[in-house]
Motif scaffolding. Structure first.
Motif, short mmCIF file in Angstrom:
data_model
loop_
_atom_site.label_atom_id
_atom_site.label_comp_id
_atom_site.label_asym_id
_atom_site.label_seq_id
_atom_site.Cartn_x
_atom_site.Cartn_y
_atom_site.Cartn_z
N GLN A 55 6.31 2.19 1.22
CA GLN A 55 5.06 2.91 1.06
C GLN A 55 5.20 4.27 0.38
N TRP A 56 6.42 4.76 0.26
CA TRP A 56 6.66 6.08 -0.32
C TRP A 56 7.21 6.03 -1.74
N GLU A 57 7.33 4.85 -2.30
CA GLU A 57 8.01 4.72 -3.60
C GLU A 57 7.29 5.46 -4.73
N GLN A 58 5.97 5.35 -4.79
CA GLN A 58 5.25 6.01 -5.88
C GLN A 58 5.35 7.53 -5.78
N GLN A 59 5.16 8.08 -4.60
CA GLN A 59 5.28 9.53 -4.45
C GLN A 59 6.70 9.98 -4.75
N ALA A 60 7.69 9.24 -4.29
CA ALA A 60 9.09 9.60 -4.57
C ALA A 60 9.35 9.59 -6.07
N ALA A 61 8.87 8.57 -6.77
CA ALA A 61 9.06 8.49 -8.22
C ALA A 61 8.34 9.65 -8.92
N THR A 88 0.84 -1.19 0.00
CA THR A 88 0.00 0.00 0.00
C THR A 88 0.87 1.24 0.00
N GLN A 89 0.49 2.21 -0.81
CA GLN A 89 1.28 3.43 -0.93
C GLN A 89 0.68 4.56 -0.10
N SER A 90 1.54 5.38 0.47
CA SER A 90 1.15 6.57 1.21
C SER A 90 1.51 7.80 0.39
N ARG A 91 0.87 8.91 0.68
CA ARG A 91 1.13 10.16 -0.03
C ARG A 91 0.79 11.31 0.91
N ILE A 92 1.65 12.32 0.90
CA ILE A 92 1.38 13.52 1.69
C ILE A 92 1.50 14.74 0.78
N GLY A 93 0.81 15.80 1.14
CA GLY A 93 0.98 17.07 0.45
C GLY A 93 2.26 17.72 0.94
N LEU A 94 2.93 18.44 0.06
CA LEU A 94 4.20 19.06 0.42
C LEU A 94 4.08 20.57 0.46
N ASN A 95 4.72 21.18 1.46
CA ASN A 95 4.80 22.64 1.51
C ASN A 95 6.06 23.09 0.77
N ASP A 96 6.31 24.38 0.75
CA ASP A 96 7.47 24.90 0.02
C ASP A 96 8.80 24.38 0.57
N GLU A 97 8.90 24.25 1.89
CA GLU A 97 10.15 23.74 2.48
C GLU A 97 10.39 22.29 2.04
N GLN A 98 9.36 21.47 2.08
CA GLN A 98 9.51 20.07 1.69
C GLN A 98 9.85 19.95 0.20
N THR A 99 9.21 20.77 -0.62
CA THR A 99 9.52 20.77 -2.05
C THR A 99 10.96 21.21 -2.29
N GLY A 100 11.41 22.20 -1.54
CA GLY A 100 12.81 22.63 -1.63
C GLY A 100 13.76 21.51 -1.25
N ASN A 101 13.38 20.71 -0.27
CA ASN A 101 14.22 19.58 0.13
C ASN A 101 14.24 18.49 -0.95
#
Length: 193
Positions: A178-184, A59-72
């Motif tokens: 669980q984070w592979e799809q979002q990471a890809a 099962t895959q998880s997904r979170i919304g990202l803020n500007d700091e997370q997107t910068g990372n």
């Protein structure tokens, strides 16, 4: 060019010409021109088969990202490129950071801290990852993670969770998957930006 292909190309060209002759005067008065969009492979997007070569596990998880997370995310991708590693390494790195810190560059969390874990990858100064200042620097911490990943024989051919676990030595080794799809998806979105 083989005969079948040539006939197909000529047939399409003939239809386009005929359509243009009969529709020309009407189309000339249209408010917006209609343009054909030929199917083009976008070389600026990483190949999804290389991003997730084994398919996602579980099962895959997904979170919304803020500007700091997107910068990372962008910092992890930049460090991966600087290390001369492929997109798959960025996927493994981002999935690991999603699990360890939700892509937040965490400082010391007091009683909630896991020992002396810090930064995007929750690396520990006491385990030799670097000083607190170093491992809370996104480029440094990513390069340290990638250095560990390079030392894993065959990491490119492993499921993500096994490659990440071999570097991180987590108490929850299967959690990275669980984070592979979002990471890809993030690597596909930001690799060339």
């Amino acid at each position: 060019m083989n005969t079948m292909l040539r006939k197909s190309v000529l047939g399409v060209a003939g239809l386009a010409f005929t359509g243009g002759v009969f529709a020309g005067p009407i189309a000339a008065h249209a408010a917006e021109p209609v343009h054909a969009n030929p199917a083009v492979v976008q070389a600026d997007k990483p190949d999804s088969g290389k991003l997730i070569p084994h398919g996602v596990q579980g099962t895959q998880s997904r979170i919304g990202l803020n500007d700091e997370q997107t910068g990372n995310v962008k910092a992890i991708i930049a460090a991966t490129k600087k290390a001369g590693m492929p997109e798959r390494a960025a996927v493994v790195s981002i999935a690991t950071s999603l699990q360890e810190s939700k892509l937040e560059n965490l400082g010391h969390l007091g009683d909630a801290n896991d020992h002396d874990s810090l930064g995007l990858f929750q690396q520990r100064p006491s385990s030799g990852w670097g000083s607190p200042e170093q491992i809370t620097d996104p480029e440094y911490s990513t390069m340290a993670f990638l250095k560990g990943l390079k030392q894993v024989d065959g990491w490119q051919d492993m499921p993500l969770t096994k490659a990440a676990q071999t570097v991180q030595v987590s108490a929850y080794p299967d959690a990275y998957a669980q984070w592979e799809q979002q990471a890809a998806d993030l690597v596909a979105q930001y690799w060339n930006s």
